[in-house]
Design an enzyme around this catalytic site. Structure first.
Site, mmCIF file in Angstrom:
data_model
loop_
_atom_site.group_PDB
_atom_site.id
_atom_site.type_symbol
_atom_site.label_atom_id
_atom_site.label_comp_id
_atom_site.label_asym_id
_atom_site.label_seq_id
_atom_site.Cartn_x
_atom_site.Cartn_y
_atom_site.Cartn_z
ATOM 1 N N ARG A 102 0.817 -1.230 0.000
ATOM 2 C CA ARG A 102 0.000 0.000 0.000
ATOM 3 C C ARG A 102 0.845 1.273 0.000
ATOM 4 O O ARG A 102 0.391 2.338 0.409
ATOM 5 C CB ARG A 102 -0.969 0.005 1.178
ATOM 6 N N LYS A 136 3.886 11.161 -11.467
ATOM 7 C CA LYS A 136 3.029 10.344 -12.324
ATOM 8 C C LYS A 136 3.669 8.965 -12.480
ATOM 9 O O LYS A 136 4.784 8.851 -12.970
ATOM 10 C CB LYS A 136 2.858 10.980 -13.707
ATOM 11 N N GLU A 151 10.936 16.951 -25.142
ATOM 12 C CA GLU A 151 10.293 17.441 -23.922
ATOM 13 C C GLU A 151 10.907 18.763 -23.466
ATOM 14 O O GLU A 151 10.221 19.610 -22.897
ATOM 15 C CB GLU A 151 10.400 16.388 -22.812
ATOM 16 N N LYS A 170 8.832 22.460 -14.664
ATOM 17 C CA LYS A 170 8.011 21.310 -14.263
ATOM 18 C C LYS A 170 7.680 21.379 -12.777
ATOM 19 O O LYS A 170 6.534 21.145 -12.365
ATOM 20 C CB LYS A 170 8.765 20.012 -14.576
ATOM 21 N N GLU A 183 -3.214 17.273 -11.868
ATOM 22 C CA GLU A 183 -3.651 17.619 -13.222
ATOM 23 C C GLU A 183 -5.138 17.969 -13.293
ATOM 24 O O GLU A 183 -5.863 17.551 -14.191
ATOM 25 C CB GLU A 183 -3.350 16.459 -14.187
ATOM 26 N N ARG A 227 -1.631 21.783 -14.728
ATOM 27 C CA ARG A 227 -0.664 20.740 -15.097
ATOM 28 C C ARG A 227 -0.953 20.130 -16.465
ATOM 29 O O ARG A 227 -0.059 19.573 -17.104
ATOM 30 C CB ARG A 227 -0.626 19.645 -14.026
ATOM 31 N N ASN A 252 0.899 18.373 -21.228
ATOM 32 C CA ASN A 252 0.501 17.354 -22.198
ATOM 33 C C ASN A 252 0.538 17.867 -23.637
ATOM 34 O O ASN A 252 0.030 17.179 -24.534
ATOM 35 C CB ASN A 252 -0.909 16.844 -21.882
ATOM 36 N N HIS A 273 0.899 15.437 -26.541
ATOM 37 C CA HIS A 273 0.754 14.076 -26.036
ATOM 38 C C HIS A 273 -0.534 13.389 -26.500
ATOM 39 O O HIS A 273 -0.572 12.164 -26.592
ATOM 40 C CB HIS A 273 0.825 14.073 -24.510
ATOM 41 N N HIS A 305 0.552 10.134 -28.007
ATOM 42 C CA HIS A 305 0.194 8.848 -27.414
ATOM 43 C C HIS A 305 -0.560 7.974 -28.411
ATOM 44 O O HIS A 305 -0.378 6.743 -28.438
ATOM 45 C CB HIS A 305 -0.655 9.061 -26.160
ATOM 46 N N HIS A 357 9.143 7.702 -27.067
ATOM 47 C CA HIS A 357 8.097 8.608 -26.580
ATOM 48 C C HIS A 357 8.363 10.043 -27.036
ATOM 49 O O HIS A 357 7.449 10.722 -27.531
ATOM 50 C CB HIS A 357 8.018 8.549 -25.057
#
Length: 360
Positions: free
Chosen positions: A121, A143, A185, A226, A236, A240, A244, A247, A251, A264
Protein backbone atom coordinates in the site's frame (compact mmCIF):
# COMPACT_ATOMS: atom_id res chain seq x y z
CA UNK A 1 25.22 21.98 -8.14
CA UNK A 2 21.63 23.17 -8.33
CA UNK A 3 18.87 22.12 -5.95
CA UNK A 4 15.27 22.81 -6.85
CA UNK A 5 12.17 22.00 -4.84
CA UNK A 6 8.80 20.56 -5.76
CA UNK A 7 6.65 22.34 -3.17
CA UNK A 8 3.82 20.05 -2.03
CA UNK A 9 3.65 20.75 1.67
CA UNK A 10 4.62 17.70 3.74
CA UNK A 11 5.32 15.78 0.54
CA UNK A 12 7.76 18.33 -0.88
CA UNK A 13 11.02 16.93 -2.23
CA UNK A 14 14.28 18.12 -3.77
CA UNK A 15 15.57 17.85 -7.32
CA UNK A 16 19.35 17.79 -7.07
CA UNK A 17 21.26 18.42 -10.32
CA UNK A 18 24.99 17.88 -10.13
CA UNK A 19 27.71 16.40 -12.32
CA UNK A 20 29.15 13.27 -10.72
CA UNK A 21 26.14 12.89 -8.44
CA UNK A 22 25.87 9.17 -9.16
CA UNK A 23 29.01 8.59 -7.10
CA UNK A 24 27.29 10.17 -4.08
CA UNK A 25 24.12 8.06 -4.21
CA UNK A 26 24.85 6.21 -0.94
CA UNK A 27 25.25 9.31 1.20
CA UNK A 28 22.35 10.99 -0.60
CA UNK A 29 19.96 8.11 0.13
CA UNK A 30 21.12 7.92 3.76
CA UNK A 31 20.54 11.67 3.97
CA UNK A 32 16.87 11.06 3.20
CA UNK A 33 16.60 8.99 6.37
CA UNK A 34 16.59 5.52 4.84
CA UNK A 35 18.39 2.53 6.31
CA UNK A 36 18.35 -1.22 5.95
CA UNK A 37 17.02 -2.80 2.76
CA UNK A 38 16.64 -0.91 -0.51
CA UNK A 39 15.76 -2.22 -3.97
CA UNK A 40 17.39 -0.81 -7.10
CA UNK A 41 15.09 -1.30 -10.10
CA UNK A 42 16.77 -0.95 -13.48
CA UNK A 43 17.20 -2.60 -16.88
CA UNK A 44 20.13 -4.70 -18.15
CA UNK A 45 21.60 -1.87 -20.22
CA UNK A 46 21.77 0.56 -17.30
CA UNK A 47 22.83 -2.23 -14.94
CA UNK A 48 25.87 -2.94 -17.10
CA UNK A 49 26.82 0.74 -17.06
CA UNK A 50 26.05 1.90 -13.54
CA UNK A 51 24.78 -0.85 -11.23
CA UNK A 52 28.20 -1.67 -9.75
CA UNK A 53 28.84 1.98 -8.86
CA UNK A 54 25.39 2.45 -7.34
CA UNK A 55 25.38 -0.84 -5.43
CA UNK A 56 28.87 -0.20 -4.01
CA UNK A 57 27.83 3.30 -2.98
CA UNK A 58 24.74 2.02 -1.22
CA UNK A 59 26.64 -0.77 0.54
CA UNK A 60 29.38 1.67 1.53
CA UNK A 61 26.76 3.82 3.22
CA UNK A 62 25.60 0.86 5.29
CA UNK A 63 22.52 -0.04 3.25
CA UNK A 64 21.52 -3.54 2.13
CA UNK A 65 20.67 -3.18 -1.58
CA UNK A 66 19.03 -5.72 -3.90
CA UNK A 67 19.15 -5.40 -7.68
CA UNK A 68 15.97 -6.06 -9.70
CA UNK A 69 16.12 -5.84 -13.49
CA UNK A 70 13.34 -5.72 -16.07
CA UNK A 71 13.70 -5.71 -19.87
CA UNK A 72 14.45 -2.46 -21.67
CA UNK A 73 11.69 -0.86 -23.75
CA UNK A 74 8.25 0.77 -23.67
CA UNK A 75 6.64 -2.53 -24.66
CA UNK A 76 7.71 -3.95 -21.27
CA UNK A 77 5.98 -1.24 -19.22
CA UNK A 78 3.19 -3.64 -18.36
CA UNK A 79 1.35 -5.24 -15.47
CA UNK A 80 3.11 -8.49 -16.32
CA UNK A 81 6.57 -6.95 -15.81
CA UNK A 82 5.36 -5.05 -12.73
CA UNK A 83 4.41 -8.44 -11.30
CA UNK A 84 8.01 -9.57 -11.68
CA UNK A 85 9.19 -6.53 -9.73
CA UNK A 86 6.71 -7.37 -6.94
CA UNK A 87 8.14 -10.91 -6.96
CA UNK A 88 11.64 -9.47 -6.48
CA UNK A 89 10.54 -7.27 -3.61
CA UNK A 90 8.88 -10.19 -1.85
CA UNK A 91 11.88 -12.43 -2.49
CA UNK A 92 14.23 -9.88 -0.94
CA UNK A 93 11.82 -9.29 1.96
CA UNK A 94 11.31 -5.60 1.34
CA UNK A 95 9.30 -3.95 4.10
CA UNK A 96 7.12 -0.86 4.21
CA UNK A 97 10.12 1.21 5.31
CA UNK A 98 12.30 -0.17 2.52
CA UNK A 99 12.99 2.25 -0.31
CA UNK A 100 12.83 1.58 -4.04
CA UNK A 101 15.41 3.33 -6.20
CA UNK A 102 14.46 3.83 -9.85
CA UNK A 103 17.71 3.80 -11.84
CA UNK A 104 16.95 4.32 -15.51
CA UNK A 105 14.81 6.14 -18.03
CA UNK A 106 11.11 6.87 -18.18
CA UNK A 107 9.98 3.26 -18.38
CA UNK A 108 11.94 2.32 -15.25
CA UNK A 109 10.83 5.44 -13.39
CA UNK A 110 7.16 4.96 -14.25
CA UNK A 111 7.25 1.24 -13.46
CA UNK A 112 9.24 1.54 -10.21
CA UNK A 113 7.03 4.42 -9.07
CA UNK A 114 3.87 2.44 -9.81
CA UNK A 115 5.21 -0.54 -7.89
CA UNK A 116 6.22 1.73 -4.99
CA UNK A 117 2.72 3.22 -4.91
CA UNK A 118 1.08 -0.21 -4.66
CA UNK A 119 3.51 -2.55 -2.87
CA UNK A 120 2.40 -2.90 0.78
CA UNK A 121 0.00 0.00 0.00
CA UNK A 122 2.92 2.34 -0.60
CA UNK A 123 6.66 2.40 0.04
CA UNK A 124 9.07 5.33 -0.48
CA UNK A 125 11.05 5.65 -3.68
CA UNK A 126 13.80 7.78 -5.20
CA UNK A 127 14.26 8.70 -8.84
CA UNK A 128 17.74 8.55 -10.43
CA UNK A 129 16.95 9.24 -14.10
CA UNK A 130 19.53 8.23 -16.69
CA UNK A 131 17.92 9.55 -19.90
CA UNK A 132 17.34 13.16 -20.87
CA UNK A 133 13.60 12.59 -21.17
CA UNK A 134 13.42 11.18 -17.66
CA UNK A 135 15.65 13.91 -16.21
CA UNK A 136 13.55 16.77 -17.57
CA UNK A 137 10.10 15.25 -17.42
CA UNK A 138 8.99 11.84 -16.19
CA UNK A 139 11.10 11.67 -13.01
CA UNK A 140 9.51 14.87 -11.65
CA UNK A 141 5.89 15.14 -10.61
CA UNK A 142 4.82 11.74 -9.30
CA UNK A 143 3.03 10.34 -12.32
CA UNK A 144 3.47 6.58 -12.16
CA UNK A 145 1.91 4.06 -14.52
CA UNK A 146 2.05 1.00 -16.72
CA UNK A 147 0.56 0.67 -20.18
CA UNK A 148 -2.51 -1.27 -21.29
CA UNK A 149 -2.73 -2.80 -24.78
CA UNK A 150 -5.44 -0.25 -25.57
CA UNK A 151 -3.53 2.83 -24.45
CA UNK A 152 -0.50 4.35 -22.78
CA UNK A 153 -0.38 4.91 -19.00
CA UNK A 154 -3.99 3.83 -18.45
CA UNK A 155 -3.14 2.05 -15.17
CA UNK A 156 -1.36 4.24 -12.63
CA UNK A 157 -1.34 6.62 -9.70
CA UNK A 158 -0.02 9.98 -8.58
CA UNK A 159 2.71 9.08 -6.10
CA UNK A 160 5.57 11.46 -5.37
CA UNK A 161 9.20 10.37 -4.89
CA UNK A 162 11.25 11.36 -1.87
CA UNK A 163 13.92 12.93 -4.11
CA UNK A 164 15.14 13.18 -7.69
CA UNK A 165 18.90 12.93 -8.21
CA UNK A 166 20.10 14.05 -11.65
CA UNK A 167 23.63 13.52 -12.91
CA UNK A 168 24.05 15.09 -16.38
CA UNK A 169 27.25 13.11 -16.92
CA UNK A 170 25.30 9.87 -17.39
CA UNK A 171 23.94 11.30 -20.65
CA UNK A 172 27.36 10.72 -22.21
CA UNK A 173 26.56 7.00 -22.48
CA UNK A 174 23.05 7.60 -23.83
CA UNK A 175 22.48 6.54 -27.45
CA UNK A 176 22.05 9.48 -29.82
CA UNK A 177 18.48 8.56 -30.65
CA UNK A 178 17.50 8.56 -26.97
CA UNK A 179 19.22 11.89 -26.36
CA UNK A 180 17.36 13.49 -29.24
CA UNK A 181 14.06 11.99 -28.13
CA UNK A 182 14.47 13.61 -24.72
CA UNK A 183 15.07 17.00 -26.29
CA UNK A 184 11.47 17.05 -27.52
CA UNK A 185 10.29 17.44 -23.92
CA UNK A 186 12.83 20.23 -23.39
CA UNK A 187 11.45 22.11 -26.40
CA UNK A 188 7.96 21.60 -25.00
CA UNK A 189 8.77 23.77 -21.97
CA UNK A 190 9.71 26.65 -24.22
CA UNK A 191 6.41 26.35 -26.08
CA UNK A 192 4.15 26.08 -23.04
CA UNK A 193 5.88 28.45 -20.62
CA UNK A 194 8.96 30.40 -21.67
CA UNK A 195 9.51 31.95 -25.09
CA UNK A 196 12.96 33.11 -24.00
CA UNK A 197 13.93 29.51 -23.28
CA UNK A 198 12.66 28.54 -26.72
CA UNK A 199 14.94 31.21 -28.17
CA UNK A 200 17.85 29.84 -26.11
CA UNK A 201 17.30 26.43 -27.68
CA UNK A 202 17.19 27.94 -31.16
CA UNK A 203 20.42 29.85 -30.51
CA UNK A 204 22.24 26.84 -29.01
CA UNK A 205 20.85 24.02 -31.14
CA UNK A 206 24.34 23.31 -32.49
CA UNK A 207 25.86 22.62 -29.06
CA UNK A 208 22.88 21.49 -26.98
CA UNK A 209 23.86 17.82 -27.32
CA UNK A 210 27.44 18.38 -26.14
CA UNK A 211 26.55 17.60 -22.49
CA UNK A 212 28.14 20.91 -21.59
CA UNK A 213 26.84 23.94 -19.71
CA UNK A 214 24.10 24.55 -22.32
CA UNK A 215 22.78 21.03 -21.77
CA UNK A 216 22.88 21.45 -17.99
CA UNK A 217 21.04 24.76 -18.26
CA UNK A 218 18.39 23.11 -20.41
CA UNK A 219 17.91 20.40 -17.78
CA UNK A 220 17.75 22.93 -14.94
CA UNK A 221 15.27 25.23 -16.66
CA UNK A 222 13.06 22.31 -17.70
CA UNK A 223 12.97 20.94 -14.14
CA UNK A 224 12.35 24.43 -12.78
CA UNK A 225 9.27 24.84 -14.98
CA UNK A 226 8.01 21.31 -14.26
CA UNK A 227 8.43 21.80 -10.51
CA UNK A 228 6.54 25.10 -10.57
CA UNK A 229 3.64 23.62 -12.54
CA UNK A 230 3.40 20.49 -10.36
CA UNK A 231 3.59 22.59 -7.20
CA UNK A 232 0.52 24.50 -8.36
CA UNK A 233 -1.46 21.53 -9.67
CA UNK A 234 -0.25 18.12 -8.53
CA UNK A 235 -3.05 15.92 -9.89
CA UNK A 236 -3.65 17.62 -13.22
CA UNK A 237 -6.98 19.23 -12.37
CA UNK A 238 -6.06 22.35 -14.30
CA UNK A 239 -2.69 23.97 -14.98
CA UNK A 240 -0.66 20.74 -15.10
CA UNK A 241 -2.53 19.67 -18.22
CA UNK A 242 -0.37 22.10 -20.23
CA UNK A 243 2.47 19.59 -19.82
CA UNK A 244 0.50 17.35 -22.20
CA UNK A 245 1.25 19.50 -25.25
CA UNK A 246 1.71 17.08 -28.14
CA UNK A 247 0.75 14.08 -26.04
CA UNK A 248 -2.82 13.50 -27.25
CA UNK A 249 -1.58 13.07 -30.81
CA UNK A 250 1.70 11.54 -29.63
CA UNK A 251 0.19 8.85 -27.41
CA UNK A 252 -2.14 7.83 -30.25
CA UNK A 253 0.83 7.52 -32.61
CA UNK A 254 2.67 5.35 -30.07
CA UNK A 255 -0.31 3.07 -29.42
CA UNK A 256 -1.36 2.58 -33.05
CA UNK A 257 2.19 2.15 -34.32
CA UNK A 258 2.96 -0.37 -31.58
CA UNK A 259 4.97 0.54 -28.50
CA UNK A 260 8.64 0.60 -29.36
CA UNK A 261 8.22 1.80 -32.96
CA UNK A 262 8.64 5.41 -31.87
CA UNK A 263 10.48 6.63 -28.81
CA UNK A 264 8.10 8.61 -26.58
CA UNK A 265 9.92 11.87 -27.31
CA UNK A 266 9.78 11.21 -31.05
CA UNK A 267 6.01 10.75 -30.87
CA UNK A 268 5.70 13.91 -28.76
CA UNK A 269 7.76 15.82 -31.33
CA UNK A 270 5.35 14.83 -34.11
CA UNK A 271 2.43 15.46 -31.76
CA UNK A 272 3.61 19.00 -30.97
CA UNK A 273 3.89 19.83 -34.67
CA UNK A 274 0.38 18.44 -35.17
CA UNK A 275 -0.93 20.41 -32.19
CA UNK A 276 0.62 23.62 -33.58
CA UNK A 277 -0.83 22.86 -37.01
CA UNK A 278 -4.27 22.24 -35.51
CA UNK A 279 -3.94 25.47 -33.53
CA UNK A 280 -3.14 27.42 -36.70
CA UNK A 281 -6.07 25.77 -38.50
CA UNK A 282 -8.38 26.92 -35.71
CA UNK A 283 -6.92 30.44 -35.82
CA UNK A 284 -5.36 30.24 -32.37
CA UNK A 285 -1.83 31.02 -33.54
CA UNK A 286 -0.04 32.17 -36.65
CA UNK A 287 1.59 29.82 -39.12
CA UNK A 288 4.92 31.41 -38.10
CA UNK A 289 4.65 29.76 -34.67
CA UNK A 290 4.09 26.39 -36.31
CA UNK A 291 7.03 27.00 -38.66
CA UNK A 292 9.43 27.97 -35.84
CA UNK A 293 8.48 24.93 -33.78
CA UNK A 294 8.79 22.57 -36.71
CA UNK A 295 12.07 24.16 -37.72
CA UNK A 296 13.65 23.83 -34.27
CA UNK A 297 12.58 20.21 -33.86
CA UNK A 298 13.93 19.35 -37.31
CA UNK A 299 17.28 21.04 -36.60
CA UNK A 300 17.49 19.03 -33.38
CA UNK A 301 17.11 15.83 -35.41
CA UNK A 302 13.57 15.00 -34.32
CA UNK A 303 10.77 13.66 -36.57
CA UNK A 304 8.17 16.23 -37.57
CA UNK A 305 6.08 14.41 -40.19
CA UNK A 306 3.03 12.29 -39.39
CA UNK A 307 3.40 8.54 -39.95
CA UNK A 308 1.20 6.76 -42.47
CA UNK A 309 -1.58 5.87 -40.07
CA UNK A 310 -5.30 6.10 -40.96
CA UNK A 311 -7.02 9.05 -39.32
CA UNK A 312 -9.73 6.78 -37.90
CA UNK A 313 -7.16 4.62 -36.12
CA UNK A 314 -5.65 7.68 -34.44
CA UNK A 315 -9.07 9.00 -33.41
CA UNK A 316 -10.07 5.61 -32.00
CA UNK A 317 -6.91 5.61 -29.90
CA UNK A 318 -7.49 9.19 -28.76
CA UNK A 319 -10.97 8.21 -27.52
CA UNK A 320 -9.25 6.03 -24.92
CA UNK A 321 -6.88 8.79 -23.86
CA UNK A 322 -7.12 10.20 -20.35
CA UNK A 323 -7.51 13.66 -21.88
CA UNK A 324 -10.95 12.88 -23.36
CA UNK A 325 -14.05 14.62 -22.03
CA UNK A 326 -17.42 13.20 -23.04
CA UNK A 327 -17.74 12.98 -26.81
CA UNK A 328 -15.05 15.59 -27.42
CA UNK A 329 -11.31 15.23 -27.61
CA UNK A 330 -9.20 17.51 -25.43
CA UNK A 331 -5.99 19.09 -26.61
CA UNK A 332 -3.39 21.52 -25.37
CA UNK A 333 -3.15 23.99 -28.23
CA UNK A 334 -0.73 26.81 -28.95
CA UNK A 335 -1.69 30.48 -28.92
CA UNK A 336 1.90 31.74 -29.14
CA UNK A 337 5.38 30.70 -28.07
CA UNK A 338 5.26 30.41 -24.30
CA UNK A 339 1.46 30.36 -24.36
CA UNK A 340 -0.95 27.45 -24.62
CA UNK A 341 -4.61 26.77 -23.86
CA UNK A 342 -6.78 23.72 -23.14
CA UNK A 343 -9.41 23.23 -25.86
CA UNK A 344 -12.02 20.63 -26.68
CA UNK A 345 -12.66 19.68 -30.29
CA UNK A 346 -15.28 17.63 -32.07
CA UNK A 347 -14.06 14.46 -33.72
CA UNK A 348 -15.16 15.73 -37.13
CA UNK A 349 -12.84 18.74 -36.81
CA UNK A 350 -9.95 16.55 -35.71
CA UNK A 351 -10.63 14.12 -38.56
CA UNK A 352 -10.58 16.93 -41.10
CA UNK A 353 -7.30 18.25 -39.74
CA UNK A 354 -5.67 14.81 -39.73
CA UNK A 355 -6.61 14.25 -43.36
CA UNK A 356 -5.23 17.66 -44.39
CA UNK A 357 -2.08 17.28 -42.26
CA UNK A 358 -1.20 13.96 -43.85
CA UNK A 359 -1.50 15.52 -47.30
CA UNK A 360 0.65 18.56 -46.42
Amino acid sequence: MRTLSVDLGERSYPIVIKRGLLSEVGSRVIGLGFNGRVAVVTNPTIANLYADRVMKGLKGAGLNPALITIPDGEEFKSLNEAGKVYDGLVRHRMERSSAIIALGGGVIGDMAGFVAATYLRGVPYVQIPTTLLAQVDSSVGGKTAVNHPSGKNLIGAFYQPKAVFIDPDVLRTLPERELKAGMAEVVKYGVIWDEGFFGFLEKNSGVIYSIGRETTHAIERSCEIKAEVVGKDETESGLRSILNLGHTFGHAIEAVSGYGTYRHGEAVSIGMVMAAGFSARLGLCSSDVEARLKGLLAVLGLPVDAPDIPAEALIESMRLDKKVSGDKLRFILVTGLGQVVLKEAFEADVRGFLLSFKKA
